[in-house]
Write a protein that holds these residues in place. Structure first.
Motif, short mmCIF file in Angstrom:
data_model
loop_
_atom_site.label_atom_id
_atom_site.label_comp_id
_atom_site.label_asym_id
_atom_site.label_seq_id
_atom_site.Cartn_x
_atom_site.Cartn_y
_atom_site.Cartn_z
N GLY A 19 18.09 7.40 -7.62
CA GLY A 19 19.23 8.05 -6.98
C GLY A 19 20.32 7.06 -6.66
O GLY A 19 20.36 5.95 -7.19
N SER A 20 21.19 7.47 -5.74
CA SER A 20 22.36 6.65 -5.51
C SER A 20 22.22 5.78 -4.26
O SER A 20 23.14 5.10 -3.87
N ALA A 21 21.05 5.80 -3.60
CA ALA A 21 20.89 4.98 -2.41
C ALA A 21 21.03 3.51 -2.77
O ALA A 21 20.70 3.10 -3.89
N ALA A 22 21.49 2.70 -1.82
CA ALA A 22 21.69 1.28 -2.11
C ALA A 22 20.37 0.53 -2.19
O ALA A 22 20.29 -0.55 -2.72
N THR A 23 19.34 1.12 -1.63
CA THR A 23 18.04 0.45 -1.63
C THR A 23 17.09 1.13 -2.61
O THR A 23 17.00 2.36 -2.63
N LEU A 24 16.42 0.31 -3.42
CA LEU A 24 15.46 0.88 -4.37
C LEU A 24 14.18 1.25 -3.66
O LEU A 24 13.57 0.39 -3.01
N ALA A 25 13.78 2.50 -3.78
CA ALA A 25 12.53 2.94 -3.16
C ALA A 25 11.37 2.68 -4.13
O ALA A 25 11.36 3.20 -5.24
N VAL A 26 10.43 1.84 -3.70
CA VAL A 26 9.29 1.50 -4.56
C VAL A 26 8.07 2.32 -4.14
O VAL A 26 7.78 2.45 -2.94
N GLY A 27 7.39 2.88 -5.11
CA GLY A 27 6.13 3.59 -4.86
C GLY A 27 5.00 2.85 -5.56
O GLY A 27 5.16 2.41 -6.70
N ILE A 28 3.89 2.70 -4.89
CA ILE A 28 2.74 2.01 -5.49
C ILE A 28 1.61 3.01 -5.70
O ILE A 28 1.16 3.66 -4.74
N ALA A 29 1.15 3.13 -6.92
CA ALA A 29 -0.02 3.96 -7.22
C ALA A 29 -1.24 3.07 -7.19
O ALA A 29 -1.34 2.12 -7.98
N GLY A 30 -2.17 3.33 -6.27
CA GLY A 30 -3.41 2.56 -6.21
C GLY A 30 -3.29 1.36 -5.30
O GLY A 30 -2.77 0.33 -5.70
N LEU A 31 -3.76 1.51 -4.07
CA LEU A 31 -3.77 0.35 -3.16
C LEU A 31 -5.12 -0.36 -3.27
O LEU A 31 -5.87 -0.48 -2.30
N GLY A 32 -5.44 -0.79 -4.50
CA GLY A 32 -6.62 -1.65 -4.71
C GLY A 32 -6.17 -3.09 -4.54
O GLY A 32 -5.24 -3.40 -3.77
N ASN A 33 -6.80 -3.97 -5.28
CA ASN A 33 -6.50 -5.40 -5.16
C ASN A 33 -5.04 -5.72 -5.48
O ASN A 33 -4.30 -6.27 -4.63
N ILE A 34 -4.57 -5.35 -6.65
CA ILE A 34 -3.18 -5.68 -7.04
C ILE A 34 -2.18 -4.88 -6.21
O ILE A 34 -1.20 -5.42 -5.70
N GLY A 35 -2.44 -3.58 -6.05
CA GLY A 35 -1.51 -2.73 -5.29
C GLY A 35 -1.34 -3.23 -3.86
O GLY A 35 -0.22 -3.26 -3.34
N LEU A 36 -2.42 -3.67 -3.24
CA LEU A 36 -2.32 -4.17 -1.86
C LEU A 36 -1.51 -5.46 -1.81
O LEU A 36 -0.68 -5.65 -0.91
N ASP A 37 -1.74 -6.34 -2.78
CA ASP A 37 -0.97 -7.60 -2.79
C ASP A 37 0.53 -7.31 -2.95
O ASP A 37 1.36 -7.94 -2.31
N VAL A 38 0.85 -6.36 -3.81
CA VAL A 38 2.28 -6.02 -4.02
C VAL A 38 2.86 -5.40 -2.75
O VAL A 38 3.97 -5.73 -2.33
N ALA A 39 2.07 -4.53 -2.10
CA ALA A 39 2.54 -3.90 -0.86
C ALA A 39 2.78 -4.97 0.21
O ALA A 39 3.80 -4.95 0.90
N ARG A 40 1.85 -5.90 0.34
CA ARG A 40 2.00 -6.97 1.36
C ARG A 40 3.27 -7.77 1.09
O ARG A 40 4.01 -8.11 2.00
N TRP A 41 3.51 -8.06 -0.17
CA TRP A 41 4.70 -8.85 -0.51
C TRP A 41 5.97 -8.06 -0.17
O TRP A 41 6.91 -8.61 0.40
#
Ligand SMILES: NC(=O)C1=CN([C@@H]2O[C@H](COP(=O)(O)OP(=O)(O)OC[C@H]3O[C@@H](n4cnc5c(N)ncnc54)[C@H](O)[C@@H]3O)[C@@H](O)[C@H]2O)C=CC1
Ligand SMILES: O=C([O-])CC(=O)C(=O)O
Length: 279
Positions: A19-41
């Motif tokens: 959309g046109s918001a100035a901030t990119l909304a990120v969605g993470i599928a799967g809060l396993g090992n990689i998903g959790l690390d990306v979320a923490r970052w």
């Protein structure tokens, strides 16, 4: 240059297909090992212009608990709904779940960052549909290095791409042997069919280079190793490249190297950073 008009949106969200918001909304599928690390970052280090908006999983209540434990105010949703809540969907699911999610997302015109790359190699129709619908698919380098040079070499005459992956038994479903043992030799397509959680780097090399049938793969189990080792050979009319990668396995999942999540974070950072280094 044609004028894009007064209503053209040049925000990062628009560049990512959102959309046109100035901030990119990120969605993470799967809060396993990689998903959790990306979320923490994202929660601790995301640059301006990026925010963790939502996460999805098989059990939204469990996802909500994980988000609370991270101190995140993002939404917890069921997987099929996740795409509605984000501009960029980072798919950190294991391959069997990823195939269905990607199938549902490739026609939505948003940006997808998938880590289970074997799914893309085994289902070429997904990428074809994404191209037709303008859905941007950004395959992260993940646990592999050298894709920049491989893509450049593919502009010329690429002759061979070989990858030998060696992991400690814990990284290969506990396959134990007294010494190094070859578990697979063949092409990347067959490797992905046989070891879909372990040869995503081979799938990534195949997509960037010679394709699944011509990319040569070996998988070895080696009890003497403490790291996931990937040895890559690339030969073209312009270059001969030999790369040896020694990745630290993740504590939470020894099959996956810690570098993979960092690579996803770097993809996300690249969506909002004006300066880019490397191909
Ligand atoms: N591109 C690359 O270089 C690399 C890619 N990978 C890929 O990343 C994937 C994820 O790795 P990790 O986070 O370490 O694995 P993980 O096992 O810690 O996480 C997998 C996630 O998928 C979810 N999941 C599994 N089956 C599901 C189902 N049927 N429905 C809904 N959700 C389901 C789990 O709940 C979990 O959240 C691996 O399976 C592998 O395919 C791993 C390493 C390197
Ligand atoms: O993490 C790694 O080192 C490689 C890996 O599992 C994959 O390619 O799927």
């Amino acid at each position: 240059m044609p004028d894009a008009g007064p209503r053209a949106d040049r925000s990062p969200a628009a560049a990512a297909g959102g959309g046109s918001a100035a901030t990119l909304a990120v969605g993470i599928a799967g809060l396993g090992n990689i998903g959790l690390d990306v979320a923490r970052w994202l929660l601790a280090h995301a640059p301006a212009g990026l925010r963790l908006a939502a996460a999805g999983g098989r059990d939204p209540a469990a996802v909500a608990e994980r988000l609370v434990s991270l101190g995140a105010r993002a939404r917890a949703v069921a997987l099929p709904e996740l795409i509605e809540h984000c501009d960029v969907l980072v798919d950190c699911l294991s391959p069997e779940a990823s195939a269905d999610l990607l199938d549902a997302c490739v026609e939505r015109g948003k940006t997808i960052v998938p880590v289970s790359v074997c799914v893309l190699l085994l289902n070429p129709g997904l990428l074809e549909r994404a191209k037709r619908s303008g859905t941007r698919v950004i395959v992260p380098s993940g646990a592999v290095a050298g894709l920049d040079a491989l893509r450049a070499a593919a502009i010329g005459e690429l002759r061979a791409v070989r990858v030998k992956t060696s992991k400690p038994p814990a990284g290969l479903d506990g396959q134990a042997a007294a010494g190094p043992q070859q578990l697979f030799a063949g092409n990347a397509l067959d490797a992905c069919r046989a070891w879909p959680r372990n040869v995503n780097i081979a799938a990534t090399l195949a997509l960037a280079g010679l394709g699944g049938e011509r990319t040569e793969v070996q998988i070895w189990g080696d009890p003497a190793l403490a790291r996931n080792v990937h040895e890559i050979e690339i030969d073209s009319d312009a270059t001969s490249i030999r790369i040896r990668i020694e990745n630290r396995p993740s504590a939470a999942n020894p099959r996956s190297s810690a570098l993979t999540a960092q690579s996803v974070c770097e993809v996300l950072r690249g969506l909002v950073e004006p300066v880019r280094v490397g191909t």
